[in-house]
Write a protein that holds these residues in place. Structure first.
Motif, PDB file in Angstrom:
ATOM      1  N   PHE A  87       0.907  -1.323  -0.169  1.00  0.00           N
ATOM      2  CA  PHE A  87       0.010  -0.057   0.063  1.00  0.00           C
ATOM      3  C   PHE A  87       0.739   1.291  -0.111  1.00  0.00           C
ATOM      4  CE2 PHE A  87      -3.756  -2.287   2.031  1.00  0.00           C
ATOM      5  CZ  PHE A  87      -4.238  -2.500   0.877  1.00  0.00           C
ATOM      6  N   CYS A 105      -8.562   3.401  -1.708  1.00  0.00           N
ATOM      7  CA  CYS A 105      -8.251   2.662  -0.379  1.00  0.00           C
ATOM      8  C   CYS A 105      -9.577   1.977   0.190  1.00  0.00           C
ATOM      9  CB  CYS A 105      -7.560   3.288   0.573  1.00  0.00           C
ATOM     10  SG  CYS A 105      -6.016   4.106   0.201  1.00  0.00           S
ATOM     11  N   ALA A 117      -3.712   8.828   4.378  1.00  0.00           N
ATOM     12  CA  ALA A 117      -3.708   7.549   3.396  1.00  0.00           C
ATOM     13  C   ALA A 117      -2.534   6.765   3.906  1.00  0.00           C
ATOM     14  CB  ALA A 117      -3.704   7.498   2.122  1.00  0.00           C
ATOM     15  N   ALA A 121      -1.794   3.107   5.921  1.00  0.00           N
ATOM     16  CA  ALA A 121      -1.106   2.035   5.187  1.00  0.00           C
ATOM     17  C   ALA A 121       0.314   1.696   6.069  1.00  0.00           C
ATOM     18  CB  ALA A 121      -0.551   2.588   3.920  1.00  0.00           C
TER      19      ALA A 121
END
Length: 300
Positions: A87, A105, A117, A121
């Motif tokens: 990711f 996502c 984000a 991750a």
């Protein structure tokens, strides 16, 4: 405390991956959101992006099941850490390739890739590494330490919700609306006699009859503004006359600096026109000869 955290991390990750995986795999929005993701730019195909998103969702669901059923096994945790690393790599490349696109996502957000984000991750990566070395089962920890477990899970949920952009409508937007109710809108004067922002005066001006009357002459946005004796002066540029007789003109509006959309009565608006070259006032009869600008056609 360390053993409690290590034991409960698989449960937290299972909840996160179960949610994001279910949305990607089963939601109808996946196909609709796929073209807006950086993945579509990478694969140069919205259809392939949707298929990859659903495949990733299926993988996340499998990992969630593994984390729930086999919390003491290193395999689900190691695979989750690898997923988190993947990711991070995807987000980094997507941020460079298509900074305006969403990450996909959870296949349910339209906002560009942000630090939130990346942080989520990284949480998946760190959580997977922690789950890989977990010794006890999460259900045993819940039974043995219910109070501490509830506190840890509550904090984890708050952190994950704060890092999930697609959940903003459930908590961040209501908070912003509450702030506006408590402290007022920045475009409105909070108390009578308070000066409002210039943007509020411009909005009020553009709703006035004076603006509608002068708009055929105005050819620019706001150029300058100042205040004098309680009046807010707004300066625009314009043109009067036609073709070879066209001449530049300064259009000056004046309105109450404290007036806002909450003001009970319509505020008085003064307007004046000054020849930009000579500095002389322009006679109203000359302005009356200016033809109105033709409205653009509308569809429908």
């Amino acid at each position: 405390m360390l053993s409690l955290t290590t034991s409960l991390v698989p449960l937290v990750l299972a909840g996160l991956l179960g949610w994001t995986g279910s949305v990607k795999l089963f939601s109808r929005d996946t196909a609709r959101q796929a073209p807006k993701t950086a993945l579509a730019r990478m694969l140069r195909s919205s259809e392939r992006a949707a298929l990859v998103l659903r495949a990733v969702g299926a993988g996340e669901l499998l990992l969630a099941i593994g984390l729930l059923a086999l919390p003491a096994s290193p395999v689900p945790g190691t695979a989750t850490a690898a997923l988190g690393a993947g990711f991070l790599g995807y987000l980094g490349y997507g941020r460079v390739l298509a900074p305006e696109s969403s990450c996909g996502c959870s296949a349910n957000e339209d906002t560009p890739i942000t630090w939130r984000a990346f942080t989520r991750a990284a949480v998946v990566l760190a959580g997977g590494a922690t789950a890989a070395v977990a010794n006890g089962a999460w259900w045993s920890t819940l039974v043995e330490q219910p109070g501490g477990s509830l506190v840890f899970l509550a904090v984890a949920v708050v952190v994950l919700v704060a890092l999930s952009v697609d959940l903003d409508r459930w908590w961040l937007l209501p908070l912003r609306r509450l702030r506006l109710r408590v402290w007022g809108h920045p475009f409105f004067g909070s108390e009578r006699g308070d000066r409002v922002p210039v943007a509020a005066s411009v909005e009020l001006l553009e709703r006035s009859l004076a603006w509608q009357t002068a708009s055929p002459v105005v050819r620019s946005g706001l150029l300058d503004h100042w205040e004098e004796d309680g009046w807010r002066i707004l300066l625009y540029s314009g043109v009067y006359g036609t073709r070879e007789n066209a001449r530049p003109v300064s259009v000056v509006f004046a309105l109450d600096a404290t007036a806002s959309r909450d003001t009970p009565d319509d505020p008085a608006v003064r307007v004046g026109f000054v020849d930009a070259d000579s500095g002389e006032p322009v006679a109203q009869k000359m302005l009356n000869a200016v033809s109105s600008r033709r409205a653009l056609p509308t569809v429908g």
